[in-house]
Design an enzyme around this catalytic site. Structure first.
Site, PDB file in Angstrom:
ATOM      1  NE  ARG A 181      33.800  29.961  33.960  1.00 52.90           N
ATOM      2  CZ  ARG A 181      33.883  29.094  32.985  1.00 52.90           C
ATOM      3  NH1 ARG A 181      34.162  29.004  31.659  1.00 52.90           N
ATOM      4  NH2 ARG A 181      33.463  27.754  33.263  1.00 52.90           N
ATOM      5  CB  CYS A 241      38.871  24.204  32.018  1.00 52.95           C
ATOM      6  SG  CYS A 241      38.342  22.736  31.261  1.00 52.95           S
TER       7      CYS A 241
END
Length: 285
Positions: A181, A241
């Site tokens: 990611r 995050c």
């Protein structure tokens, strides 16, 4: 209780202390969209005896469209009082992920809103179950408590400060998402988000901070992994995050080795990756 709890406590300690006046256990489980898991149902079916359910979604700031934003102090105080908590309580938080996905976020939330009598259960309920410790079903309710909250503004960063830091470089931005990611090679679990990362940030997946059994790595191993990720422990760290949740596992790890110059970018990739005016880097650009 008179002795201040450490940031992480062992299942053995909790088993010997469970039921002591002034000690509250909270199931802070939360899972990524698309996981197929319902933390409230799992809690009702099986939890540590006496544990309350901390609903991360319901406790976050619902007035903004971003997920898991820190609630206003007054709203948090009201919700925790209704849950049955008081300022004098010692809190132990666990989750069911096996990798410290959300318990550290609950730990960080309490600390950031002025309650530092809080710990994370090492290994979570998974370790508790593997040790064949007692489990109960149903929903625990308590009479209202008296809980107050105050915001530590230094523990939180917003979009403007992260944007400015790209050029100023005063703080290290560390992204706790998966490597794929971070690189923009794996899809985001939330629709509509671009792939990649904030320019200048470094990557240390939160799953790299625990052993295979879900317990925290020892301090020397944490230091090694942080150094391998390019993190300078003499400088401040801002953790980020996907939605500000797993970033707190990084803050917890830093806390355990004595590094307290930390903050969380609360909007996280849900905010940064969802805008058209924020710069990104990826392996595809």
């Amino acid at each position: 209780m008179t002795t201040r709890l450490p940031a992480v406590v062992a299942t053995e300690w909790l088993a010997s202390t469970l039921g002591r006046p002034g000690l509250r256990v909270l199931d802070g489980s939360w899972y990524l969209p698309g996981s197929g898991r319902d933390p409230a149902k799992e809690y009702s079916a099986s939890h540590i005896p006496g544990a309350l359910f901390f609903d991360l979604d319901a406790t976050s700031d619902r007035s903004v469209p971003l997920p898991h934003m820190l609630p206003p102090p007054a709203a948090f105080a009201e919700a925790m009082s209704a849950l049955g908590l008081s300022d004098s309580d010692d809190l132990v938080i666990y989750d069911g992920s096996g990798v410290n996905l959300s318990a550290p976020r609950v730990w960080w939330t309490f600390r950031t809103l002025g309650h530092d009598r809080v710990s994370v259960l090492d290994g979570g309920i998974g370790k508790w179950r593997r040790e064949h410790r007692p489990i109960e079903q149903g929903v625990v309710t308590l009479p209202p408590g008296r809980f107050t909250a105050r915001l530590d503004r230094g523990a939180v960063r917003d979009l403007a400060s992260v944007r400015a830091n790209i050029h100023q470089g005063m703080e290290q931005l560390v992204d706790a998402r998966s490597t794929g990611r971070f690189a923009g090679l794996e899809p985001e679990p939330r629709p509509g988000l671009r792939g990649g990362h904030v320019p200048g940030s470094v990557n240390l997946p939160f799953t790299d901070l625990v052993r295979p059994d879900g317990t925290m790595l020892p301090p020397e191993e944490l230091r090694r992994r942080l150094a391998e990720a390019g993190i300078d422990l003499s400088r401040p760290v801002v953790a980020t995050c996907g939605s500000g949740t797993s970033a707190c596992a990084l803050v917890l790890s830093l806390h355990l080795i004595g590094h307290t110059q930390t903050a969380v970018y609360d909007g996280a990739w849900a905010e940064w990756g969802g805008r058209a005016d924020t710069p990104i880097e990826s392996q595809l650009t």
